[in-house]
Design a protein around this motif. Structure first.
Motif, mmCIF file in Angstrom:
data_model
loop_
_atom_site.group_PDB
_atom_site.id
_atom_site.type_symbol
_atom_site.label_atom_id
_atom_site.label_comp_id
_atom_site.label_asym_id
_atom_site.label_seq_id
_atom_site.Cartn_x
_atom_site.Cartn_y
_atom_site.Cartn_z
ATOM 1 N N LEU A 5 0.808 1.964 -11.910
ATOM 2 C CA LEU A 5 1.816 1.953 -13.112
ATOM 3 C C LEU A 5 3.196 2.583 -12.640
ATOM 4 O O LEU A 5 4.138 2.721 -13.371
ATOM 5 N N ASP A 6 3.127 3.602 -11.660
ATOM 6 C CA ASP A 6 4.295 4.210 -11.334
ATOM 7 C C ASP A 6 5.200 3.757 -10.137
ATOM 8 O O ASP A 6 6.127 4.172 -9.620
ATOM 9 N N ILE A 7 4.733 2.458 -9.769
ATOM 10 C CA ILE A 7 5.421 1.618 -8.559
ATOM 11 C C ILE A 7 5.762 0.305 -9.088
ATOM 12 O O ILE A 7 5.101 -0.356 -9.602
ATOM 13 N N THR A 8 7.227 -0.067 -8.688
ATOM 14 C CA THR A 8 7.248 -1.633 -9.100
ATOM 15 C C THR A 8 6.784 -2.693 -7.904
ATOM 16 O O THR A 8 6.322 -2.181 -7.002
ATOM 17 N N LYS A 9 6.740 -3.865 -8.480
ATOM 18 C CA LYS A 9 6.032 -4.669 -7.340
ATOM 19 C C LYS A 9 7.026 -4.614 -6.179
ATOM 20 O O LYS A 9 6.382 -4.844 -5.095
ATOM 21 N N SER A 10 8.180 -4.541 -6.136
ATOM 22 C CA SER A 10 9.008 -4.795 -4.946
ATOM 23 C C SER A 10 8.887 -3.516 -4.147
ATOM 24 O O SER A 10 8.954 -3.744 -2.682
ATOM 25 N N ASP A 11 8.714 -2.406 -4.657
ATOM 26 C CA ASP A 11 8.421 -1.176 -4.009
ATOM 27 C C ASP A 11 6.992 -1.193 -3.364
ATOM 28 O O ASP A 11 6.958 -0.820 -2.396
ATOM 29 N N LEU A 12 6.245 -1.633 -4.024
ATOM 30 C CA LEU A 12 4.882 -2.079 -3.554
ATOM 31 C C LEU A 12 4.758 -2.937 -2.350
ATOM 32 O O LEU A 12 4.189 -2.370 -1.432
ATOM 33 N N ARG A 13 5.505 -3.950 -2.516
ATOM 34 C CA ARG A 13 5.376 -4.917 -1.424
ATOM 35 C C ARG A 13 5.988 -4.409 -0.100
ATOM 36 O O ARG A 13 5.559 -4.422 0.867
ATOM 37 N N GLN A 20 2.763 1.956 4.383
ATOM 38 C CA GLN A 20 2.792 3.221 4.039
ATOM 39 C C GLN A 20 1.587 3.115 2.831
ATOM 40 O O GLN A 20 1.138 4.109 2.283
ATOM 41 N N VAL A 21 1.294 1.737 2.667
ATOM 42 C CA VAL A 21 -0.221 1.618 1.770
ATOM 43 C C VAL A 21 -0.648 0.948 2.424
ATOM 44 O O VAL A 21 -0.594 -0.330 2.898
ATOM 45 N N SER A 53 -4.203 5.944 3.883
ATOM 46 C CA SER A 53 -5.064 6.242 4.920
ATOM 47 C C SER A 53 -6.157 6.446 4.100
ATOM 48 O O SER A 53 -6.606 7.012 3.114
ATOM 49 N N LYS A 54 -7.603 6.076 5.147
ATOM 50 C CA LYS A 54 -8.900 6.608 4.511
ATOM 51 C C LYS A 54 -8.891 8.194 4.191
ATOM 52 O O LYS A 54 -9.493 8.508 3.298
ATOM 53 N N GLU A 55 -8.465 8.740 5.202
ATOM 54 C CA GLU A 55 -8.309 10.420 4.981
ATOM 55 C C GLU A 55 -7.848 10.767 3.682
ATOM 56 O O GLU A 55 -8.296 11.843 3.034
ATOM 57 N N GLU A 56 -6.640 10.201 3.123
ATOM 58 C CA GLU A 56 -6.045 10.645 2.057
ATOM 59 C C GLU A 56 -7.192 10.230 0.773
ATOM 60 O O GLU A 56 -7.105 11.069 0.057
#
Length: 82
Positions: A5-13, A20-21, A53-56
């Motif tokens: 909910l804290d990220i826009t679709k374009s920023d997520l893409r 980064q994701v 990451s998995k670690e995160e």
């Protein structure tokens, strides 16, 4: 950890494109998995979080998904088998 909910679709893409994701998780169930997992795609947007990451994910006390990350899940689960 990024809440959906804290990220826009374009920023997520963009974050996915530059790696980064890499993983998604369910904040209510405390499970993380790959971004293309069928189970993850069905969850509500307000429950979805993203990890780099998995670690995160593990640092935030999330466990691996039993569907898309079977080997990591088995390894995690074996810690509790007695």
């Amino acid at each position: 950890m990024i809440k959906h909910l804290d990220i826009t679709k374009s920023d997520l893409r963009s974050a996915i494109k530059v790696k980064q994701v890499l993983y998604g998780g369910n904040k209510k169930l405390k499970i993380y998995g790959t971004l293309n997992c069928k189970s993850g795609k069905r969850m509500k947007k307000e429950n979805r979080v993203f990890f780099s990451s998995k670690e995160e994910a593990l640092r935030h006390n999330y466990r691996p998904c039993g569907h898309c990350m079977r080997e990591a899940y088995r390894k995690w689960k074996s810690k509790f088998d007695v």
